[in-house]
Design a protein around this motif. Structure first.
Motif, PDB file in Angstrom:
ATOM      1  N   LYS A   8       0.896  -1.356  -0.034  1.00 36.36           N
ATOM      2  CA  LYS A   8      -0.114   0.031  -0.162  1.00 36.36           C
ATOM      3  C   LYS A   8       0.898   1.320  -0.081  1.00 36.36           C
ATOM      4  N   THR A  12      -2.064   1.580  -4.883  1.00 33.24           N
ATOM      5  CA  THR A  12      -3.500   1.663  -4.289  1.00 33.24           C
ATOM      6  C   THR A  12      -4.238   0.060  -4.399  1.00 33.24           C
ATOM      7  N   GLN A  27      -9.820  -3.726   4.025  1.00 28.96           N
ATOM      8  CA  GLN A  27      -9.367  -2.316   4.044  1.00 28.96           C
ATOM      9  C   GLN A  27      -8.826  -1.993   2.728  1.00 28.96           C
ATOM     10  N   GLN A  29      -8.911   0.198  -0.875  1.00 24.35           N
ATOM     11  CA  GLN A  29      -9.238   1.515  -1.005  1.00 24.35           C
ATOM     12  C   GLN A  29     -10.546   1.463  -2.002  1.00 24.35           C
ATOM     13  N   ASP A  30     -10.274   0.483  -3.115  1.00 27.60           N
ATOM     14  CA  ASP A  30     -11.611   0.402  -4.014  1.00 27.60           C
ATOM     15  C   ASP A  30     -11.989  -1.049  -4.054  1.00 27.60           C
ATOM     16  N   VAL A  82     -15.950   0.361   1.149  1.00 29.76           N
ATOM     17  CA  VAL A  82     -14.871   1.164   0.912  1.00 29.76           C
ATOM     18  C   VAL A  82     -14.762   2.600   0.620  1.00 29.76           C
ATOM     19  N   PRO A  83     -13.812   3.221   0.798  1.00 35.47           N
ATOM     20  CA  PRO A  83     -13.618   4.864   0.764  1.00 35.47           C
ATOM     21  C   PRO A  83     -13.682   5.228  -0.779  1.00 35.47           C
ATOM     22  N   GLY A  84     -13.352   4.291  -1.608  1.00 35.91           N
ATOM     23  CA  GLY A  84     -13.095   4.907  -2.889  1.00 35.91           C
ATOM     24  C   GLY A  84     -14.323   4.366  -4.027  1.00 35.91           C
ATOM     25  N   ARG A 121     -17.926   7.823  -7.901  1.00 40.14           N
ATOM     26  CA  ARG A 121     -17.373   6.592  -7.045  1.00 40.14           C
ATOM     27  C   ARG A 121     -17.643   5.305  -8.093  1.00 40.14           C
TER      28      ARG A 121
END
Length: 317
Positions: A8, A12, A27, A29-30, A82-84, A121
């Motif tokens: 990481k 990404t 965890q 990102q995408d 996911v945040p992405g 997104r």
């Protein structure tokens, strides 16, 4: 530090799964999905309610519309985790129809919008056929971001760059599979691993070309068979990795050195290359591996799309 954390630092990390329950621990990102991953997930007991929900809330809808709604429901759940971004795929049976791909992609985006999702997104996944790439070109012009998949060759990547797509997913493991099968008993695993892996070399050539010429399209290595392939691509923009391999990385201590270097690529003696339709089709035809794996991948995704519709039909009956 474990290898996942080390990776990481350079790249990404994206989870290649439709099983959104696994994502919290990993965890990424995408996340990326495809018909095969959705089909695998939806047959698990914990997702049976989601399948029923889609059918019950959309009575009388045709099967392809139900399938799209199911794909978007999975995408919604993934985006809660996911945040992405999430990648959602257009039906592979439309891979040679530009207009139908455009229509279906826009329908997926409309479903996400209706669900209140920020479509910045969402990446629409499309097979990297000539027709798919032209559909992606138009979608990008309309403000819809795309992810071109089933990409096995340099000409496919260059055509995607010319179309200004957001992201490409060059495959690694399926290229490795093809060369290993062709070599048969002559295959030398040790000599063809790491940076010598033919799938790794394919992604590196694409990455180096894009970085040398300042191409904005993101490169996301995909389809891995082992951790060695992943580590040999540390530094790639993104890598989409199955949960099993993500867990292996997380459970292995050790640093991860940079393998792909964008700055170094800028100094390579590379020549610009472009493909019109005729040159693209000839170059793809001239590459037996890419031709066979692209066709095989479309057939497999199409078959799983049919199986998914059969599950929806059974639920609706």
């Amino acid at each position: 530090m474990n290898q996942l954390d080390g990776l990481k630092q350079h790249t990404t990390v994206v989870a290649d799964t439709g099983d959104f329950h696994q994502l919290r621990a990993l965890q990424p990102q995408d996340a990326t999905t495809n018909p095969s991953l959705i089909l695998k997930a939806v047959q698990r007991p914990e997702y049976a309610a989601l399948l029923r929900e889609v059918v019950q809330q959309n009575p009388g809808k045709p099967l392809d519309a139900l399938a799209d709604r199911l794909i978007v429901r999975f995408g919604q759940e993934i985006l809660h985790t996911v945040p992405g971004r999430v990648s959602s795929e257009v039906d592979a049976r439309l891979s040679f129809d530009t207009n139908a791909t455009l229509t279906r992609a826009e329908q997926l985006i409309e479903l996400y919008q209706a669900a209140g999702v920020d479509t910045r997104r969402v990446l629409i996944k499309i097979a990297a056929t000539w027709e798919g790439i032209q559909a992606a070109r138009e979608l990008e012009q309309r403000g819809i971001s795309t992810n071109l998949t089933l990409l096995f060759s340099f000409p496919q990547a260059v055509a995607c760059a010319d179309a200004r797509v957001q992201l490409i997913s060059p495959f690694v493991g399926r290229i490795y599979d093809w060369y290993r099968k062709q070599a048969g008993a002559q295959w030398d695993e040790a000599a063809s691993s790491g940076s010598n892996d033919p799938g790794v070399q394919s992604v590196k050539a694409i990455f180096d070309h894009f970085k040398h010429f300042g191409v904005r399209t993101e490169v996301m290595g995909a389809s891995f068979r082992n951790v060695g392939q992943i580590l040999a691509l540390a530094g790639c923009d993104l890598l989409t990795i199955s949960p099993d391999l993500l867990q292996q990385l997380a459970q292995t201590e050790g640093s991860v050195p940079l393998a792909l270097d964008a700055a170094q690529a800028q100094s390579l003696p590379l020549e610009p290359v472009h493909f019109d339709e005729a040159r693209f089709r000839y170059a793809l035809n001239d590459n037996a591996m890419a031709t066979e794996k692209l066709a095989e991948g479309i057939r497999a995704f199409a078959a799983d799309a049919v199986r998914l519709e059969q599950l929806l039909q059974a639920q609706a009956s």
